[in-house]
Design a protein around this motif. Structure first.
Motif, mmCIF file in Angstrom:
data_model
loop_
_atom_site.group_PDB
_atom_site.id
_atom_site.type_symbol
_atom_site.label_atom_id
_atom_site.label_comp_id
_atom_site.label_asym_id
_atom_site.label_seq_id
_atom_site.Cartn_x
_atom_site.Cartn_y
_atom_site.Cartn_z
ATOM 1 N N SER A 20 0.825 -1.210 0.000
ATOM 2 C CA SER A 20 0.000 0.000 0.000
ATOM 3 C C SER A 20 0.858 1.258 0.000
ATOM 4 O O SER A 20 0.537 2.238 -0.679
ATOM 5 C CB SER A 20 -0.942 0.003 1.205
ATOM 6 O OG SER A 20 -1.878 -1.045 1.092
ATOM 7 N N VAL A 21 1.944 1.234 0.754
ATOM 8 C CA VAL A 21 2.868 2.381 0.768
ATOM 9 C C VAL A 21 3.485 2.570 -0.619
ATOM 10 O O VAL A 21 3.577 3.699 -1.125
ATOM 11 C CB VAL A 21 3.954 2.204 1.856
ATOM 12 C CG1 VAL A 21 5.106 3.181 1.661
ATOM 13 C CG2 VAL A 21 3.346 2.360 3.240
ATOM 14 N N LEU A 22 3.907 1.476 -1.243
ATOM 15 C CA LEU A 22 4.475 1.567 -2.596
ATOM 16 C C LEU A 22 3.444 2.090 -3.595
ATOM 17 O O LEU A 22 3.761 2.927 -4.445
ATOM 18 C CB LEU A 22 5.002 0.202 -3.037
ATOM 19 C CG LEU A 22 6.239 -0.307 -2.293
ATOM 20 C CD1 LEU A 22 6.555 -1.750 -2.702
ATOM 21 C CD2 LEU A 22 7.425 0.601 -2.552
ATOM 22 N N PHE A 63 -1.442 6.134 -14.719
ATOM 23 C CA PHE A 63 -1.313 5.141 -15.782
ATOM 24 C C PHE A 63 -2.348 4.028 -15.688
ATOM 25 O O PHE A 63 -3.026 3.707 -16.656
ATOM 26 C CB PHE A 63 0.102 4.542 -15.788
ATOM 27 C CG PHE A 63 0.259 3.438 -16.804
ATOM 28 C CD1 PHE A 63 0.415 3.737 -18.151
ATOM 29 C CD2 PHE A 63 0.216 2.103 -16.417
ATOM 30 C CE1 PHE A 63 0.533 2.720 -19.088
ATOM 31 C CE2 PHE A 63 0.334 1.087 -17.342
ATOM 32 C CZ PHE A 63 0.494 1.397 -18.685
ATOM 33 N N PHE A 64 -2.483 3.409 -14.497
ATOM 34 C CA PHE A 64 -3.376 2.253 -14.373
ATOM 35 C C PHE A 64 -4.841 2.639 -14.559
ATOM 36 O O PHE A 64 -5.589 1.929 -15.232
ATOM 37 C CB PHE A 64 -3.170 1.552 -13.028
ATOM 38 C CG PHE A 64 -1.865 0.817 -12.952
ATOM 39 C CD1 PHE A 64 -1.636 -0.298 -13.745
ATOM 40 C CD2 PHE A 64 -0.864 1.250 -12.111
ATOM 41 C CE1 PHE A 64 -0.421 -0.975 -13.695
ATOM 42 C CE2 PHE A 64 0.349 0.577 -12.047
ATOM 43 C CZ PHE A 64 0.568 -0.533 -12.839
ATOM 44 N N ASN A 101 -9.453 0.925 -10.529
ATOM 45 C CA ASN A 101 -8.447 0.287 -11.370
ATOM 46 C C ASN A 101 -8.004 -1.095 -10.892
ATOM 47 O O ASN A 101 -7.165 -1.722 -11.515
ATOM 48 C CB ASN A 101 -7.239 1.206 -11.577
ATOM 49 C CG ASN A 101 -6.431 1.424 -10.316
ATOM 50 O OD1 ASN A 101 -6.531 0.699 -9.343
ATOM 51 N ND2 ASN A 101 -5.620 2.475 -10.342
ATOM 52 N N SER A 102 -8.536 -1.557 -9.789
ATOM 53 C CA SER A 102 -8.325 -2.897 -9.217
ATOM 54 C C SER A 102 -6.965 -3.098 -8.546
ATOM 55 O O SER A 102 -6.712 -4.179 -8.012
ATOM 56 C CB SER A 102 -8.572 -4.019 -10.245
ATOM 57 O OG SER A 102 -7.514 -4.148 -11.162
ATOM 58 N N ILE A 103 -6.121 -2.097 -8.513
ATOM 59 C CA ILE A 103 -4.801 -2.278 -7.910
ATOM 60 C C ILE A 103 -4.923 -2.531 -6.408
ATOM 61 O O ILE A 103 -4.255 -3.418 -5.866
ATOM 62 C CB ILE A 103 -3.876 -1.074 -8.194
ATOM 63 C CG1 ILE A 103 -3.685 -0.882 -9.706
ATOM 64 C CG2 ILE A 103 -2.534 -1.253 -7.491
ATOM 65 C CD1 ILE A 103 -3.096 -2.073 -10.432
ATOM 66 N N TYR A 108 3.480 5.550 -5.769
ATOM 67 C CA TYR A 108 3.208 5.596 -7.212
ATOM 68 C C TYR A 108 2.155 6.662 -7.517
ATOM 69 O O TYR A 108 2.295 7.438 -8.468
ATOM 70 C CB TYR A 108 2.742 4.213 -7.697
ATOM 71 C CG TYR A 108 1.898 4.264 -8.930
ATOM 72 C CD1 TYR A 108 2.459 4.443 -10.185
ATOM 73 C CD2 TYR A 108 0.513 4.159 -8.845
ATOM 74 C CE1 TYR A 108 1.672 4.521 -11.315
ATOM 75 C CE2 TYR A 108 -0.280 4.226 -9.968
ATOM 76 C CZ TYR A 108 0.299 4.408 -11.209
ATOM 77 O OH TYR A 108 -0.479 4.495 -12.328
ATOM 78 N N LEU A 109 1.081 6.722 -6.719
ATOM 79 C CA LEU A 109 0.020 7.705 -6.953
ATOM 80 C C LEU A 109 0.534 9.126 -6.777
ATOM 81 O O LEU A 109 0.188 10.014 -7.565
ATOM 82 C CB LEU A 109 -1.170 7.445 -6.029
ATOM 83 C CG LEU A 109 -1.977 6.188 -6.316
ATOM 84 C CD1 LEU A 109 -3.027 5.973 -5.241
ATOM 85 C CD2 LEU A 109 -2.619 6.252 -7.693
ATOM 86 N N ILE A 110 1.362 9.339 -5.766
ATOM 87 C CA ILE A 110 1.945 10.665 -5.551
ATOM 88 C C ILE A 110 2.846 11.035 -6.726
ATOM 89 O O ILE A 110 2.788 12.155 -7.248
ATOM 90 C CB ILE A 110 2.708 10.714 -4.210
ATOM 91 C CG1 ILE A 110 1.717 10.627 -3.050
ATOM 92 C CG2 ILE A 110 3.576 11.973 -4.113
ATOM 93 C CD1 ILE A 110 2.364 10.383 -1.697
#
Length: 186
Positions: free
Chosen positions: A26-28, A46-47, A94-96, A32-34
């Motif tokens: 979740s941190v990773l 992207f996703f 996005n299901s991530i 990525y979102l940031i």
């Protein structure tokens, strides 16, 4: 006290691995979102962008005229069928995060490295594909039956994606239990 830890070591290991891997992944993902906020090539990230495009491709394959458009004030992709705005695809679609939940559980029941890796990979691809189909069907259903939008979005379609995850978990636990049983007999 030591006897309690020993007695419940399997449960403690499960909880520790689940929470640890869920936290780490979740941190990773949050990082990525940031990072994605500063990039505009794939809006909003992207996703989410690719999920929107692939879901639109499924709907177009089914014969619908689809238009995607970046939302002006929200981090979302708007989906139109024949110029009617129907849904917004946001990061949560996005299901991530569901794949992270799935992966954390599987890691908690870690079997052989190769078996676990390929199950996580295959399960993640399956969840991703089910999510694309879910978004496409939800959009079409809202287009055809707008009066059931809330029921479909809030109950039926989450049930599909989380039901898929639960079925994959149950299958893994059964496979994992058999792997453990076979290894202990050797």
């Amino acid at each position: 006290m030591f006897q309690l830890f020993k007695k419940y070591s399997v449960v403690i290991r499960f909880v520790a691995v689940f929470l640890g891997s869920y936290f780490l992944l979740s941190v990773l993902y949050n990082a990525y979102l940031i990072f994605s906020e500063t990039r505009t090539k794939f809006y909003p990230d992207f996703f989410t962008n690719i999920v929107s495009r692939q879901s639109a491709a499924i709907m177009e394959f089914l014969g619908y005229s689809i238009k995607l458009q970046a939302h002006q004030t929200q981090n979302a992709v708007q989906v139109f069928i024949e110029d009617t705005l129907l849904v917004r695809v946001v990061e949560g679609c996005n299901s991530i995060s569901v794949i992270i939940l799935f992966t954390s559980f599987i890691l908690s029941f870690f079997a052989k490295k190769r078996t676990t890796f390929f199950y996580i990979l295959a399960g993640s691809v399956f969840i991703y594909a089910m999510n694309l189909i879910r978004i496409a069907l939800l959009t079409i259903a809202i287009y055809k039956y707008p009066e059931y939008t809330s029921l479909m979005h809030d109950i039926v379609f989450p049930l599909i994606i989380y039901g898929t995850v639960i079925i994959l978990w149950v299958f893994w636990v059964r496979v994992y239990a058999n792997l453990e049983k076979n290894e202990s007999q050797v």
